[in-house]
Design a protein around this motif. Structure first.
Motif, short mmCIF file in Angstrom:
data_model
loop_
_atom_site.label_atom_id
_atom_site.label_comp_id
_atom_site.label_asym_id
_atom_site.label_seq_id
_atom_site.Cartn_x
_atom_site.Cartn_y
_atom_site.Cartn_z
N ARG A 269 -3.52 16.73 12.93
CA ARG A 269 -2.31 16.13 12.36
C ARG A 269 -2.44 14.61 12.28
N HIS A 270 -3.01 14.03 13.35
CA HIS A 270 -3.19 12.57 13.37
C HIS A 270 -4.08 12.11 12.21
N ARG A 271 -5.07 12.92 11.88
CA ARG A 271 -5.99 12.57 10.79
C ARG A 271 -5.50 13.08 9.43
N ARG A 272 -4.26 13.57 9.40
CA ARG A 272 -3.64 14.05 8.17
C ARG A 272 -4.45 15.17 7.50
N LEU A 273 -5.01 16.03 8.33
CA LEU A 273 -5.68 17.23 7.85
C LEU A 273 -4.72 18.40 8.03
N ALA A 274 -4.36 19.04 6.93
CA ALA A 274 -3.41 20.15 6.98
C ALA A 274 -4.14 21.43 7.37
N VAL A 275 -3.47 22.23 8.22
CA VAL A 275 -3.97 23.55 8.63
C VAL A 275 -3.07 24.60 7.99
N PRO A 276 -3.58 25.48 7.13
CA PRO A 276 -4.99 25.72 6.84
C PRO A 276 -5.48 25.12 5.52
N GLU A 277 -4.66 24.32 4.82
CA GLU A 277 -5.04 23.87 3.48
C GLU A 277 -6.34 23.07 3.48
N ASP A 278 -6.53 22.22 4.51
CA ASP A 278 -7.76 21.42 4.60
C ASP A 278 -8.78 22.02 5.56
N VAL A 279 -8.28 22.52 6.67
CA VAL A 279 -9.15 23.10 7.71
C VAL A 279 -8.51 24.37 8.22
N SER A 280 -9.29 25.44 8.27
CA SER A 280 -8.84 26.69 8.88
C SER A 280 -9.30 26.74 10.33
N VAL A 281 -8.45 27.28 11.20
CA VAL A 281 -8.76 27.34 12.63
C VAL A 281 -8.60 28.78 13.12
N VAL A 282 -9.63 29.28 13.79
CA VAL A 282 -9.61 30.59 14.43
C VAL A 282 -9.88 30.38 15.92
N ALA A 283 -9.17 31.11 16.77
CA ALA A 283 -9.36 30.95 18.21
C ALA A 283 -9.73 32.28 18.85
N ILE A 284 -10.38 32.20 19.98
CA ILE A 284 -10.57 33.34 20.89
C ILE A 284 -9.77 32.99 22.13
N CYS A 285 -8.61 33.61 22.30
CA CYS A 285 -7.69 33.20 23.35
C CYS A 285 -6.64 34.29 23.56
N PRO A 286 -5.86 34.20 24.64
CA PRO A 286 -4.77 35.16 24.83
C PRO A 286 -3.74 35.04 23.71
N ASP A 287 -3.07 36.14 23.43
CA ASP A 287 -2.07 36.14 22.36
C ASP A 287 -0.98 35.09 22.58
N GLN A 288 -0.57 34.90 23.84
CA GLN A 288 0.52 33.94 24.08
C GLN A 288 0.12 32.52 23.71
N VAL A 289 -1.16 32.18 23.86
CA VAL A 289 -1.63 30.86 23.45
C VAL A 289 -1.62 30.76 21.93
N ALA A 290 -2.09 31.81 21.25
CA ALA A 290 -2.16 31.78 19.79
C ALA A 290 -0.78 31.76 19.16
N VAL A 291 0.12 32.60 19.67
CA VAL A 291 1.45 32.73 19.05
C VAL A 291 2.28 31.47 19.25
N HIS A 292 2.16 30.83 20.41
CA HIS A 292 3.01 29.68 20.73
C HIS A 292 2.36 28.33 20.41
N ALA A 293 1.20 28.34 19.77
CA ALA A 293 0.59 27.08 19.35
C ALA A 293 1.46 26.41 18.29
N SER A 294 1.31 25.11 18.11
CA SER A 294 2.13 24.38 17.14
C SER A 294 1.91 24.88 15.72
N VAL A 295 0.72 25.42 15.44
CA VAL A 295 0.48 26.23 14.24
C VAL A 295 0.04 27.60 14.75
#
Length: 360
Positions: A269-295
């Motif tokens: 966000r600080h670098r004005r890169l939009a997720v996912p329009e500019d960069v897509s992000v995939v995680a390996i993490c518990p569901d609660q971390v993924a669901v409650h992330a800012s995106v």
């Protein structure tokens, strides 16, 4: 205080019959067992732990070896520990938590002192020094993790030697992340991995994930960078800046480091890169971390509760004499959320930002 004799009178049986039901030393008919269990539940009887141990040569305790080492995400460890504890209680066992980094010495202490009937071992390394002791131990063990052998080799070797292994198939999880990004057209992918100490120790799940990531990237003809990273904003910012300087066309990021998730999203966000329009992000993490992330993150879930539950259930079967079960790898499940989309022509915000501030 309710006694064994009270249970016997309530159930209309002899005290020895109640004792046989509790110890399992003799076969008692199902109707009688049910009547005795009803009396136990109704009266709230709790067998004396010391007496039960003397009578059965069992302590009713499972030792959970959970070393709290640098770089591990403690909430996931505690979720596994809670699942182990609650499942063990449902089967009539208590849990002794061992958190020190004693390695083989901890195994020898549990085995030599008979303080527990069995062991569950976490944070398993590729060449884990505890394995020889566990293979030689009389008490059964279950690993939440997988040693350096392949799943097939681990099943053949550890199953034959009396050890069970339960874990997420992290190699398949890594491959699933790349498959997802490649399917959206991403050809330059970077990985923000666990802290460097995790790889330096040869921790199994991290190494297996990296194997899967690399194999899938090669199969798709995609470029892949891997950067171990601490979970601080400064460390994540430095790593991502370096990635975009080395590979300006990077449009896909995989994160296997729960602590790095929010610092990464904040830095983008600080670098004005939009997720996912500019960069897509995939995680390996518990569901609660993924669901409650800012995106909300597209992610392969880490099934912490299921791993803890399966480990106890396998151990209970071993204690009942049902034999070793080999290796069980949980198939990864990826849930697509708002953080991934089709690859687009990448922007170059780092260069533009430096020029905008008088850089060159």
């Amino acid at each position: 205080m309710v006694t064994l004799a009270d249970v016997a009178r309530h159930a209309g049986v002899s005290a020895s019959t109640v004792s046989y039901v509790l110890s399992g030393k003799r076969s008692i008919s199902a109707p009688t067992r049910e009547r005795i269990q009803h009396s136990i539940d109704t009266l709230g009887y709790r067998p004396h732990a010391g007496a039960r141990a003397l009578a059965s040569s069992r302590t009713g305790i499972i030792a959970l070896m959970m070393p709290l080492r640098t770089g591990l995400y403690v909430p996931v460890l505690m979720e596994i520990a809670m699942a182990v504890t609650t499942t063990a209680r449902a089967h009539g066992h208590d849990v002794l938590l061992l958190t020190g980094e004693e390695g083989p010495e901890a195994v020898r202490r549990v085995e030599g002192s008979a303080i527990a009937d069995a062991m569950i071992v976490m944070d398993v390394g590729i060449d884990d020094p505890r394995l020889p002791c566990l293979r030689a131990a009389e008490r059964p063990s279950v690993l939440i993790g997988l040693p350096g052998e392949t799943a097939e080799a681990a099943q053949a070797v550890d199953g034959a030697a009396g050890l069970d292994c339960v874990d997420l198939d992290f190699e398949a999880a890594g491959a699933r992340c790349v498959d997802h990004l490649a399917g959206l057209g991403h050809t330059r992918i970077a990985v923000l991995g666990e802290p460097p100490a995790v790889y330096a120790r040869g921790t199994g799940f991290a190494a297996r994930t990296l194997t899967g990531l690399r194999a899938a990237a090669e199969a798709h003809g995609a470029g892949l960078l891997h950067r171990p990273v601490e979970g601080t904003y400064a460390a994540v910012a430095a790593a991502v800046t370096r990635i975009f300087e080395e590979r300006p066309g990077t449009t896909g990021l995989v994160v296997q480091n729960e602590a790095a998730v929010e610092p990464l999203l904040a830095f983008l966000r600080h670098r004005r890169l939009a997720v996912p329009e500019d960069v897509s992000v995939v995680a390996i993490c518990p569901d609660q971390v993924a669901v409650h992330a800012s995106v909300p993150l597209t992610a392969v879930a880490v099934p912490a509760r299921e791993m803890g539950r399966l480990a106890v259930e396998r151990l209970v079967r071993r204690l009942a004499g049902n034999g070793p079960g080999g290796t069980e790898l949980i198939a990864p499940h990826l849930t697509a959320r708002a953080s991934t989309g089709p690859a687009s022509s990448p922007r170059t915000p780092f260069t533009e930002d430096r020029r905008g501030h008088g850089g060159h």
